[in-house]
Every structure is written in structure tokens, then in C-alpha cells.
Design a protein around this motif. Structure first.
Motif, short mmCIF file in Angstrom:
data_model
loop_
_atom_site.label_atom_id
_atom_site.label_comp_id
_atom_site.label_asym_id
_atom_site.label_seq_id
_atom_site.Cartn_x
_atom_site.Cartn_y
_atom_site.Cartn_z
N LEU A 49 0.82 -1.21 0.00
CA LEU A 49 0.00 0.00 0.00
C LEU A 49 0.86 1.27 0.00
CD1 LEU A 49 -2.81 -1.16 2.44
CD2 LEU A 49 -2.99 -0.82 -0.03
N VAL A 50 1.97 1.24 0.74
CA VAL A 50 2.87 2.40 0.74
C VAL A 50 3.48 2.58 -0.65
CG1 VAL A 50 5.07 3.28 1.63
CG2 VAL A 50 3.36 2.36 3.20
N LEU A 51 3.96 1.51 -1.24
CA LEU A 51 4.55 1.61 -2.57
C LEU A 51 3.53 2.16 -3.56
CD1 LEU A 51 6.50 -1.76 -2.60
CD2 LEU A 51 7.51 0.53 -2.60
N PHE A 52 2.32 1.64 -3.50
CA PHE A 52 1.27 2.12 -4.41
C PHE A 52 0.91 3.57 -4.11
CE2 PHE A 52 -3.00 1.86 -6.48
CZ PHE A 52 -2.53 1.54 -7.74
N ASP A 77 -3.06 9.53 6.03
CA ASP A 77 -4.42 9.87 5.57
C ASP A 77 -4.84 9.03 4.37
OD1 ASP A 77 -4.51 11.81 7.55
OD2 ASP A 77 -4.05 13.47 6.18
N LEU A 78 -3.90 8.73 3.49
CA LEU A 78 -4.20 7.99 2.27
C LEU A 78 -4.48 6.51 2.55
CD1 LEU A 78 -4.23 8.07 -0.89
CD2 LEU A 78 -1.80 7.46 -0.78
N ILE A 79 -3.69 5.93 3.46
CA ILE A 79 -3.76 4.49 3.72
C ILE A 79 -4.61 4.26 4.97
CG2 ILE A 79 -2.45 2.40 4.17
CD1 ILE A 79 -0.04 3.86 2.85
N GLY A 80 -5.85 3.92 4.78
CA GLY A 80 -6.75 3.70 5.90
C GLY A 80 -6.30 2.56 6.79
N GLY A 81 -6.30 2.82 8.10
CA GLY A 81 -6.01 1.76 9.06
C GLY A 81 -4.58 1.60 9.48
N LYS A 113 3.12 4.58 13.75
CA LYS A 113 4.27 3.75 14.12
C LYS A 113 4.53 2.67 13.05
CE LYS A 113 5.88 0.51 17.60
NZ LYS A 113 5.56 -0.22 18.83
N VAL A 114 3.48 1.98 12.64
CA VAL A 114 3.63 0.93 11.64
C VAL A 114 4.06 1.53 10.30
CG1 VAL A 114 2.38 -0.81 10.29
CG2 VAL A 114 2.09 -0.69 12.77
N LEU A 115 3.53 2.69 9.96
CA LEU A 115 3.94 3.34 8.72
C LEU A 115 5.43 3.69 8.76
CD1 LEU A 115 3.40 4.54 5.94
CD2 LEU A 115 2.64 6.64 7.09
N THR A 116 5.88 4.22 9.88
CA THR A 116 7.31 4.55 10.03
C THR A 116 8.16 3.30 9.87
OG1 THR A 116 6.83 6.44 11.45
CG2 THR A 116 9.04 5.50 11.61
N GLN A 117 7.77 2.22 10.52
CA GLN A 117 8.52 0.96 10.41
C GLN A 117 8.53 0.46 8.97
OE1 GLN A 117 6.28 -1.36 13.22
NE2 GLN A 117 7.61 -0.82 14.94
N THR A 118 7.40 0.56 8.29
CA THR A 118 7.30 0.10 6.91
C THR A 118 8.18 0.94 6.00
OG1 THR A 118 5.05 -0.69 7.31
CG2 THR A 118 5.70 -0.35 5.01
#
Length: 127
Positions: free
Chosen positions: A29-32, A46-50, A54-59
Motif C-alpha cells: 500500500l505504501v509503494l502504491f 491519511d491515504l492508507i486507511g487503518g 508507528k507501523v507506517l514509520t517501520q514500513t
């Protein structure tokens, strides 16, 4: 007996790395999400629901270690993420998977619902 499936089953096969990357739902989802333009951390949240911050930073960090995402700090509080050239090579396969999911997602949901309906009530309660 020789491994007839080919090198994909070998421990050091690059295929395993590719599967590891795309099996993380947040990574795909981040790549897309970065496929059309660079984005800031908050924009991705905001773009990636849910996804949690913290998880976004790790990803994002993990994708940076793979060389798929670049982090550009323009000022202390202005950081943007973008795809690298290597990261852009994954967009077409992700689009193919997205199309497949759109075309066949309903069939999978229908199968799951039928399987749940066929499962005795007591067995479902144990889950």
C-alpha cells in the motif's frame, strides 16, 4: 529427489525476498501510495486507511533498507518519501495484483461465506 519446483524454493533465492516484500500489506500500500508522487508521512497516514503512524514509520524504514523508497528531508519538519527507480519497478506487478483482486475478490468472499455457512455452529464457537 531433485527439487522440480526450481530455485524459488532455495533459501537464498531472490524470489523469497520479493515475496517477503509484497506479503506485507502495508508495504504494498505504501509503494502504491507513492506511485504517482512523493508524499509526506501524514499524507500517507491519511491515504492508507487503518495504518498507524508507528507501523507506517517501520514500513517506510524497511522499504528504505530494500532500496525501494527514498527519504528526502528538506527541513527539520519537512520530510518527503518517494519511490526509487528500483521501487518504481514494483508498480506494474502491484497494479496486476490489484486488478486480480478487483476481478476475483468477490469470488473469494463468496467462498469464505459459503465455508462459514457450512461449518457447524459449535465448531465456529470454538474459533
Amino acid at each position: 529427489m531433485q527439487n522440480v519446483a526450481g530455485p524459488a524454493f532455495l533459501a537464498d533465492c531472490p524470489t523469497r525476498l520479493a515475496v517477503e516484500i509484497i506479503s506485507d500489506k502495508w508495504a504494498v500500500l505504501v509503494l502504491f501510495g507513492l506511485s504517482h508522487q512523493p508524499r509526506r508521512h501524514g499524507e500517507l497516514v491519511d491515504l492508507i486507511g487503518g495504518v498507524s503512524r508507528k507501523v507506517l514509520t517501520q514500513t517506510l524504514r524497511r522499504l528504505q533498507t530494500y532500496g525501494l523508497v527514498a527519504r528526502q528531508a528538506e527541513a527539520p519538519r519537512r520530510v518527503e518519501y518517494s519511490l526509487t527507480d528500483l521501487g518504481r519497478t514494483l508498480i506494474e506487478p502491484i497494479e496486476v495484483l490489484t486488478t486480480w483482486a478487483r476481478d476475483h475478490g468477490g469470488a473469494i468472499v463468496a467462498f469464505q461465506e459459503a465455508a462459514r455457512a457450512a461449518t457447524p455452529t459449535q465448531a465456529r464457537a470454538a474459533d
